[in-house]
Motif scaffolding. Structure first.
Motif, PDB file in Angstrom:
ATOM      1  N   VAL A 167      24.946 -32.826  -0.520  1.00 51.36           N
ATOM      2  CA  VAL A 167      25.788 -33.214  -1.652  1.00 51.36           C
ATOM      3  C   VAL A 167      26.958 -34.083  -1.182  1.00 51.36           C
ATOM      4  CG1 VAL A 167      27.240 -32.361  -3.539  1.00 51.36           C
ATOM      5  CG2 VAL A 167      25.168 -31.104  -2.888  1.00 51.36           C
ATOM      6  N   ASN A 168      27.053 -35.281  -1.757  1.00 52.22           N
ATOM      7  CA  ASN A 168      28.175 -36.185  -1.460  1.00 52.22           C
ATOM      8  C   ASN A 168      28.192 -37.296  -2.502  1.00 52.22           C
ATOM      9  OD1 ASN A 168      30.252 -37.352   0.542  1.00 52.22           O
ATOM     10  ND2 ASN A 168      28.865 -39.078   0.249  1.00 52.22           N
ATOM     11  N   SER A 169      29.202 -37.334  -3.348  1.00 44.73           N
ATOM     12  CA  SER A 169      29.297 -38.440  -4.309  1.00 44.73           C
ATOM     13  C   SER A 169      30.729 -38.511  -4.823  1.00 44.73           C
ATOM     14  CB  SER A 169      28.329 -38.229  -5.470  1.00 44.73           C
ATOM     15  OG  SER A 169      28.485 -39.255  -6.420  1.00 44.73           O
ATOM     16  N   TRP A 170      31.344 -39.683  -4.639  1.00 49.90           N
ATOM     17  CA  TRP A 170      32.776 -39.822  -4.939  1.00 49.90           C
ATOM     18  C   TRP A 170      33.067 -40.744  -6.106  1.00 49.90           C
ATOM     19  CZ3 TRP A 170      36.110 -36.603  -2.679  1.00 49.90           C
ATOM     20  CH2 TRP A 170      35.757 -36.017  -1.462  1.00 49.90           C
ATOM     21  N   ASN A 171      32.059 -41.455  -6.553  1.00 49.53           N
ATOM     22  CA  ASN A 171      32.323 -42.418  -7.633  1.00 49.53           C
ATOM     23  C   ASN A 171      31.030 -42.664  -8.397  1.00 49.53           C
ATOM     24  OD1 ASN A 171      30.790 -44.461  -6.225  1.00 49.53           O
ATOM     25  ND2 ASN A 171      32.546 -44.659  -4.842  1.00 49.53           N
ATOM     26  N   GLU A 172      31.078 -43.617  -9.341  1.00 50.19           N
ATOM     27  CA  GLU A 172      29.946 -43.856 -10.236  1.00 50.19           C
ATOM     28  C   GLU A 172      29.060 -45.005  -9.773  1.00 50.19           C
ATOM     29  OE1 GLU A 172      29.669 -41.763 -12.903  1.00 50.19           O
ATOM     30  OE2 GLU A 172      31.624 -40.827 -12.555  1.00 50.19           O
ATOM     31  N   VAL A 225      34.495 -36.810 -17.625  1.00 52.12           N
ATOM     32  CA  VAL A 225      35.166 -37.179 -16.375  1.00 52.12           C
ATOM     33  C   VAL A 225      34.449 -38.358 -15.716  1.00 52.12           C
ATOM     34  CG1 VAL A 225      35.953 -36.319 -14.121  1.00 52.12           C
ATOM     35  CG2 VAL A 225      35.683 -34.717 -16.041  1.00 52.12           C
ATOM     36  N   LEU A 226      35.219 -39.369 -15.312  1.00 48.57           N
ATOM     37  CA  LEU A 226      34.674 -40.454 -14.481  1.00 48.57           C
ATOM     38  C   LEU A 226      35.336 -40.393 -13.116  1.00 48.57           C
ATOM     39  CD1 LEU A 226      34.682 -43.451 -16.973  1.00 48.57           C
ATOM     40  CD2 LEU A 226      32.672 -42.215 -16.123  1.00 48.57           C
ATOM     41  N   ARG A 227      34.535 -40.671 -12.099  1.00 52.26           N
ATOM     42  CA  ARG A 227      35.030 -40.565 -10.725  1.00 52.26           C
ATOM     43  C   ARG A 227      35.258 -41.947 -10.124  1.00 52.26           C
ATOM     44  NH1 ARG A 227      30.167 -38.357  -8.492  1.00 52.26           N
ATOM     45  NH2 ARG A 227      29.411 -39.896  -9.997  1.00 52.26           N
ATOM     46  N   PHE A 228      36.470 -42.175  -9.677  1.00 51.26           N
ATOM     47  CA  PHE A 228      36.850 -43.441  -9.026  1.00 51.26           C
ATOM     48  C   PHE A 228      37.449 -43.078  -7.667  1.00 51.26           C
ATOM     49  CE2 PHE A 228      37.080 -46.588 -12.638  1.00 51.26           C
ATOM     50  CZ  PHE A 228      36.921 -45.733 -13.715  1.00 51.26           C
ATOM     51  N   ARG A 271      39.599 -41.425  -5.202  1.00 50.06           N
ATOM     52  CA  ARG A 271      40.762 -40.520  -5.309  1.00 50.06           C
ATOM     53  C   ARG A 271      41.201 -40.246  -6.736  1.00 50.06           C
ATOM     54  NH1 ARG A 271      46.324 -40.633  -2.510  1.00 50.06           N
ATOM     55  NH2 ARG A 271      46.433 -38.903  -3.969  1.00 50.06           N
ATOM     56  N   ASP A 272      40.737 -41.050  -7.662  1.00 44.19           N
ATOM     57  CA  ASP A 272      41.186 -40.909  -9.048  1.00 44.19           C
ATOM     58  C   ASP A 272      40.072 -40.374  -9.935  1.00 44.19           C
ATOM     59  OD1 ASP A 272      44.024 -42.416  -9.301  1.00 44.19           O
ATOM     60  OD2 ASP A 272      42.779 -43.319  -7.742  1.00 44.19           O
ATOM     61  N   LEU A 273      40.427 -39.407 -10.762  1.00 43.12           N
ATOM     62  CA  LEU A 273      39.504 -38.904 -11.783  1.00 43.12           C
ATOM     63  C   LEU A 273      40.089 -39.286 -13.139  1.00 43.12           C
ATOM     64  CD1 LEU A 273      38.880 -35.302 -10.360  1.00 43.12           C
ATOM     65  CD2 LEU A 273      37.377 -37.301 -10.127  1.00 43.12           C
ATOM     66  N   VAL A 274      39.279 -39.887 -13.974  1.00 45.74           N
ATOM     67  CA  VAL A 274      39.729 -40.326 -15.292  1.00 45.74           C
ATOM     68  C   VAL A 274      39.043 -39.447 -16.324  1.00 45.74           C
ATOM     69  CG1 VAL A 274      39.690 -42.271 -16.906  1.00 45.74           C
ATOM     70  CG2 VAL A 274      40.161 -42.673 -14.475  1.00 45.74           C
ATOM     71  N   VAL A 275      39.843 -38.759 -17.136  1.00 42.93           N
ATOM     72  CA  VAL A 275      39.290 -37.724 -18.010  1.00 42.93           C
ATOM     73  C   VAL A 275      39.667 -38.004 -19.470  1.00 42.93           C
ATOM     74  CG1 VAL A 275      39.059 -35.235 -18.357  1.00 42.93           C
ATOM     75  CG2 VAL A 275      39.755 -36.102 -16.113  1.00 42.93           C
ATOM     76  N   GLN A 276      38.679 -37.991 -20.331  1.00 40.94           N
ATOM     77  CA  GLN A 276      38.931 -38.193 -21.762  1.00 40.94           C
ATOM     78  C   GLN A 276      39.360 -36.896 -22.438  1.00 40.94           C
ATOM     79  OE1 GLN A 276      36.962 -40.324 -25.501  1.00 40.94           O
ATOM     80  NE2 GLN A 276      35.547 -38.872 -24.602  1.00 40.94           N
ATOM     81  N   HIS A 277      40.499 -36.971 -23.129  1.00 39.97           N
ATOM     82  CA  HIS A 277      40.950 -35.873 -23.977  1.00 39.97           C
ATOM     83  C   HIS A 277      40.330 -36.087 -25.357  1.00 39.97           C
ATOM     84  CE1 HIS A 277      44.614 -34.190 -26.424  1.00 39.97           C
ATOM     85  NE2 HIS A 277      43.658 -33.284 -26.304  1.00 39.97           N
TER      86      HIS A 277
END
Ligand code: DAV
Length: 367
Positions: A6-11, A200-203, A205-211
């Protein structure tokens, strides 16, 4: 030598291993607060529930199997979940539902961040036990990969206190829905942390999350505390009257480039981090269809629910010719994938998959 599964840091980094969902035994669940708020008011699904028609299940499975083989032919390892019996009612001390949802789509349930796969809390009662479909795979990864962190967010109570009763009205209308979305008044309350992984989207170091409907502010705060080495950003897309899941709204294709749904533009005050770092946010092409297929929860914007295989290669649904053309102009190699007849099972190419392994490490794209 350790065996990293398992290893995945972005889209977007090169995809090597992925889970593809199954349509087996998928149900239209009975009415419940959070789900009803999402079913479009004019939908053919209102008022009916039970197992989905077998011919639609068989057709969706045929498409998902073909997609899995397409990925395998490119050297990507594909795993499939093991469907539980979704006709079984589910009861906890706090709620009861007469059936469950299904074994689709995995992206809603599983959030992969680095060497961790996190089971989301979920926010629909009918999806409370959905993680069980993926447990055989997660247990296997855990046995094989000594660094794999298998985590589960606290299971929510999902009592009536989790839902705003004004969303339980059958006819709200888009104008009222848009006003509520603008005010950030969604169907879920702040009773306890709630999130679906597909918000959640993975970038790196940054996680972008929709409220929105499926993720509340406490859910985002929970993610912030759970991933202390990440920056967690809350985003809203006020143009969406049914805001669930970020992946038909905001689609990163590679470092520096994001597609944004032109009906759900990211507000100006939330754009700074992208602009400062030279990222381009481009309006997505129009969907090829005027309406979703029958018995479908999602909007026609599944057109932009694409699976990026590497920063130059993207899978796009084969009937979405405007989206394919735009990808081509943006310099992406496009792999058409026939999936529209599986949309009703919970989404498109991004939804029906969950990352296990992408090459690459955790990078800071927004220093
Ligand atoms: O546009 O209906 C669908 C997202 C599914 N994961 C929409 C959102």
């Amino acid at each position: 030598m350790t065996n990293t599964i398992v290893n995945s840091w972005n889209e977007w980094d090169p995809l090597r291993h992925v889970i593809v969902g199954r349509a087996d035994d998928c149900h239209i669940p009975p009415a419940e607060p959070a789900l009803d708020a999402k079913v479009p008011e004019d939908s053919d699904m209102r008022g009916q529930w039970g197992k989905r028609p077998q011919d639609t299940i068989d057709r969706a499975n045929e498409l998902l199997d073909t997609f899995a083989r397409q990925l395998e032919a490119r050297g990507i390892r594909v795993d499939r979940p093991t469907s539980i019996d979704h006709s079984k009612p589910a009861t906890t001390p706090d709620f009861h539902t007469d059936s469950q949802f299904g074994c689709m789509p995995p992206r809603d349930v599983l959030l992969t961040v680095g060497s961790e796969i996190l089971e989301a809390t979920m926010s629909y009662r009918c999806r409370w036990f959905e993680y069980l479909n993926y447990r055989p795979l997660l247990q296997k990864y855990w046995e094989e990969d000594p660094n794999f962190r298998h985590e589960a967010a606290p299971k929510p109570r999902l009592t009536d206190a989790d839902y705003h009763p004004d969303y339980l009205n059958e006819k709200i209308g888009d104008a009222q829905r848009l006003k509520w979305a603008e005010e950030k008044h969604f169907v879920t309350t702040e009773e306890e942390p709630l999130f679906d992984a597909a918000d959640v989207l993975r970038f790196g170091r940054d996680l972008v999350v929709q409220h929105g409907f499926t993720t509340n502010l406490k859910g985002i705060e929970w993610l912030r505390r759970h991933f202390p080495d990440h920056r967690v950003h809350t985003v809203n897309f006020p143009g969406d009257p049914y805001p669930i899941h970020i992946d038909a709204t905001f689609t990163p294709l590679r470092p520096g480039l994001i597609l944004n749904n032109p009906q759900r533009r990211l507000p100006a005050d939330q754009r700074a981090m992208y602009e400062k770092n030279g990222w381009e946010i481009v309006d997505a092409a129009q969907p090829a269809h005027n309406a979703p297929p029958p018995l479908c929860y999602s909007s026609t914007w599944l057109s932009m629910n694409v699976l990026v295989l590497d920063p130059k290669t993207v899978c796009v649904e084969a009937s979405e010719h405007y989206q394919m053309e735009q990808m081509d102009k943006l310099g992406m190699n496009v792999i058409p994938v026939d999936l529209r007849d599986a949309y009703a099972f919970g989404g498109g190419l991004h939804c029906c998959t969950a990352d296990v392994y992408r090459e690459g490490t955790c990078e800071d794209y927004f220093p």
